[in-house]
Design an enzyme around this catalytic site. Structure first.
Site, PDB file in Angstrom:
ATOM      1  N   SER A 109       0.847  -1.198   0.000  1.00 23.87           N
ATOM      2  CA  SER A 109       0.000   0.000   0.000  1.00 23.87           C
ATOM      3  C   SER A 109       0.880   1.244   0.000  1.00 23.87           C
ATOM      4  O   SER A 109       1.643   1.484   0.945  1.00 23.87           O
ATOM      5  CB  SER A 109      -0.895   0.017   1.239  1.00 23.87           C
ATOM      6  OG  SER A 109      -1.538   1.266   1.313  1.00 23.87           O
ATOM      7  N   HIS A 114      -1.143  -1.024  -4.424  1.00 20.73           N
ATOM      8  CA  HIS A 114      -2.439  -0.718  -3.797  1.00 20.73           C
ATOM      9  C   HIS A 114      -2.470   0.779  -3.470  1.00 20.73           C
ATOM     10  O   HIS A 114      -1.599   1.310  -2.783  1.00 20.73           O
ATOM     11  CB  HIS A 114      -2.610  -1.549  -2.524  1.00 20.73           C
ATOM     12  CG  HIS A 114      -3.950  -1.377  -1.875  1.00 20.73           C
ATOM     13  ND1 HIS A 114      -5.077  -2.055  -2.291  1.00 20.73           N
ATOM     14  CD2 HIS A 114      -4.355  -0.601  -0.830  1.00 20.73           C
ATOM     15  CE1 HIS A 114      -6.108  -1.716  -1.532  1.00 20.73           C
ATOM     16  NE2 HIS A 114      -5.695  -0.825  -0.636  1.00 20.73           N
ATOM     17  N   ASP A 163      -4.702   3.928  -1.966  1.00 20.59           N
ATOM     18  CA  ASP A 163      -5.832   4.271  -1.098  1.00 20.59           C
ATOM     19  C   ASP A 163      -6.268   5.714  -1.313  1.00 20.59           C
ATOM     20  O   ASP A 163      -5.510   6.643  -1.026  1.00 20.59           O
ATOM     21  CB  ASP A 163      -5.429   4.083   0.368  1.00 20.59           C
ATOM     22  CG  ASP A 163      -5.231   2.625   0.714  1.00 20.59           C
ATOM     23  OD1 ASP A 163      -6.188   1.855   0.549  1.00 20.59           O
ATOM     24  OD2 ASP A 163      -4.122   2.260   1.158  1.00 20.59           O
ATOM     25  N   MET A 173      -8.887   8.524  -0.115  1.00 17.11           N
ATOM     26  CA  MET A 173      -9.812   8.852   0.982  1.00 17.11           C
ATOM     27  C   MET A 173     -10.302  10.282   0.840  1.00 17.11           C
ATOM     28  O   MET A 173      -9.517  11.174   0.520  1.00 17.11           O
ATOM     29  CB  MET A 173      -9.088   8.722   2.321  1.00 17.11           C
ATOM     30  CG  MET A 173      -8.405   7.388   2.523  1.00 17.11           C
ATOM     31  SD  MET A 173      -7.494   7.405   4.083  1.00 17.11           S
ATOM     32  CE  MET A 173      -6.708   5.794   4.010  1.00 17.11           C
ATOM     33  N   HIS A 211      -8.269   1.585  -4.311  1.00 17.89           N
ATOM     34  CA  HIS A 211      -9.268   1.366  -3.264  1.00 17.89           C
ATOM     35  C   HIS A 211      -9.894   2.708  -2.927  1.00 17.89           C
ATOM     36  O   HIS A 211      -9.269   3.555  -2.285  1.00 17.89           O
ATOM     37  CB  HIS A 211      -8.537   0.754  -2.048  1.00 17.89           C
ATOM     38  CG  HIS A 211      -9.386   0.555  -0.851  1.00 17.89           C
ATOM     39  ND1 HIS A 211      -8.865   0.287   0.400  1.00 17.89           N
ATOM     40  CD2 HIS A 211     -10.736   0.573  -0.670  1.00 17.89           C
ATOM     41  CE1 HIS A 211      -9.830   0.144   1.285  1.00 17.89           C
ATOM     42  NE2 HIS A 211     -10.980   0.331   0.661  1.00 17.89           N
ATOM     43  N   MET A 234     -12.127   5.006  -0.916  1.00 16.77           N
ATOM     44  CA  MET A 234     -12.859   5.190   0.347  1.00 16.77           C
ATOM     45  C   MET A 234     -13.522   6.549   0.261  1.00 16.77           C
ATOM     46  O   MET A 234     -13.170   7.494   0.972  1.00 16.77           O
ATOM     47  CB  MET A 234     -11.885   5.093   1.529  1.00 16.77           C
ATOM     48  CG  MET A 234     -11.455   3.660   1.810  1.00 16.77           C
ATOM     49  SD  MET A 234      -9.918   3.576   2.738  1.00 16.77           S
ATOM     50  CE  MET A 234      -8.762   3.563   1.385  1.00 16.77           C
ATOM     51  N   MET A 281     -12.000  -5.685   4.522  1.00 14.88           N
ATOM     52  CA  MET A 281     -11.218  -4.794   5.390  1.00 14.88           C
ATOM     53  C   MET A 281     -10.957  -5.497   6.719  1.00 14.88           C
ATOM     54  O   MET A 281     -11.888  -5.905   7.410  1.00 14.88           O
ATOM     55  CB  MET A 281     -11.970  -3.482   5.635  1.00 14.88           C
ATOM     56  CG  MET A 281     -12.107  -2.578   4.405  1.00 14.88           C
ATOM     57  SD  MET A 281     -10.544  -2.230   3.570  1.00 14.88           S
ATOM     58  CE  MET A 281      -9.607  -1.441   4.883  1.00 14.88           C
ATOM     59  N   ASP A 298      -7.187  -6.423   3.467  1.00 13.71           N
ATOM     60  CA  ASP A 298      -6.537  -5.112   3.557  1.00 13.71           C
ATOM     61  C   ASP A 298      -6.562  -4.587   4.988  1.00 13.71           C
ATOM     62  O   ASP A 298      -7.620  -4.294   5.535  1.00 13.71           O
ATOM     63  CB  ASP A 298      -7.278  -4.148   2.610  1.00 13.71           C
ATOM     64  CG  ASP A 298      -6.631  -2.770   2.555  1.00 13.71           C
ATOM     65  OD1 ASP A 298      -5.526  -2.604   3.093  1.00 13.71           O
ATOM     66  OD2 ASP A 298      -7.257  -1.865   1.951  1.00 13.71           O
TER      67      ASP A 298
HETATM   68  C1  DX5 Z   1      -6.682   1.526   5.278  1.00 14.04           C
HETATM   69  C2  DX5 Z   1      -6.174   1.254   3.889  1.00 14.04           C
HETATM   70  C3  DX5 Z   1      -5.106   0.245   3.831  1.00 14.04           C
HETATM   71  C4  DX5 Z   1      -3.838   0.653   4.546  1.00 14.04           C
HETATM   72  C5  DX5 Z   1      -3.146  -0.600   4.987  1.00 14.04           C
HETATM   73  O1  DX5 Z   1      -7.795   2.340   5.204  1.00 14.04           O
HETATM   74  O2  DX5 Z   1      -7.239   0.783   3.076  1.00 14.04           O
HETATM   75  O3  DX5 Z   1      -4.818  -0.110   2.488  1.00 14.04           O
HETATM   76  O4  DX5 Z   1      -2.985   1.419   3.743  1.00 14.04           O
HETATM   77  O5  DX5 Z   1      -2.090  -0.247   5.805  1.00 14.04           O
HETATM   78  P1  DX5 Z   1      -1.486  -1.242   6.877  1.00 14.04           P
HETATM   79  O6  DX5 Z   1      -0.940  -2.421   6.123  1.00 14.04           O
HETATM   80  O7  DX5 Z   1      -0.449  -0.408   7.537  1.00 14.04           O
HETATM   81  O8  DX5 Z   1      -2.598  -1.632   7.805  1.00 14.04           O
HETATM   82 ZN    ZN Z   2      -6.711  -0.048   1.083  1.00 17.01          ZN
END
Ligand code: DX5
Ligand code: ZN
Length: 219
Positions: free
Chosen positions: A9, A34, A36, A38, A67, A69, A138, A176
């Site tokens: 990630s 990956h 993220d 947000m 991903h 969010m 998740m 994840d």
């Molecule tokens: C959390 C993200 C994850 C995050 C994972 O909201 O969706 O992808 O980056 O990070 P670690 O592996 O540190 O939990």
């Molecule tokens: Zn993620």
């Protein structure tokens, strides 16, 4: 033979040295990037947006797994395609018309993913499982890296695997959040196909060796 995919990630990368960290993933045994995204509304945090994704995809040489969010993800489906996304995952909890959203993602030529919060049962996907390329379970509450793995995840992975087999679907299972060498083997054995790891990889002294080890212990 099982080929569990490892998806570091980028949220845990050093943003002041982003190109260096992307090249590290390119040169490692990792399978996917990956990413993220947000919005500060669906989750209580804001990560990064389109200009940063464009900078990442310019250098990344592996599958781009985004991903989202964010609320109302339909507004940005074509934008994420243009930015180089291969797999686009939306949250079940953010989509009133999930089936329509999945069709729209596929119409753009991307693989369609659905992410489930820790409190959401995999059973809500029973009627769309054959339309989904990837389910992201998740294993932490979305919004932040570096949180602890929720143990109930193993049960969800097994239930989802059963549903996929029963429906003769080709859906991949991604896990994840909080993934480390402690839980990776058991997750792969339970049926996980893709493991996302952020802080465990980027916080390691030797991220390349850490990725290689994750790969080795999950095959
Ligand atoms: C959390 C993200 C994850 C995050 C994972 O909201 O969706 O992808 O980056 O990070 P670690 O592996 O540190 O939990
Ligand atoms: Zn993620």
């Amino acid at each position: 033979m099982k080929n569990t995919l490892i998806a570091p990630s980028v949220l845990a990368a050093d943003f002041a040295n982003l190109q260096r960290d992307i090249e590290m993933i390119n040169n490692s045994e990792a399978d996917w990037f990956h990413i993220d995204i947000m919005d500060g509304v669906f989750v209580p945090n804001i990560s990064y947006g389109m200009p940063v994704l464009a900078a990442i995809t310019k250098h990344a040489k592996k599958t781009i797994d985004v991903h989202l969010m964010i609320i109302d993800p339909d507004r940005y489906i074509s934008t994420f395609k243009k930015l180089g996304t291969d797999v686009l995952t939306v949250h079940y909890e953010a989509c009133t018309h999930l089936h329509r959203t999945l069709q729209a993602i596929k119409a753009e030529g991307m693989q369609a993913g659905v992410a489930l919060n820790p409190h959401t049962s995999v059973s809500v996907l029973e009627d769309v499982i054959n339309d989904i390329d990837l389910v992201c379970i998740m294993s932490v509450n979305p919004g932040f890296g570096g949180q602890s793995f929720i143990e109930n995840t193993y049960k969800k992975v097994k239930q989802l695997k059963e549903m996929i087999v029963k429906n003769n679907a080709s859906t991949r299972i991604e896990v994840d959040g909080g993934v480390t060498n402690i839980n990776a083997t058991q997750l792969a054995a339970a049926g996980a196909d893709v493991l996302v790891a952020g802080s465990y990889v980027f916080g390691a002294d030797d991220p390349i060796a850490t990725i290689a080890d994750l790969k080795k212990i999950t095959q």
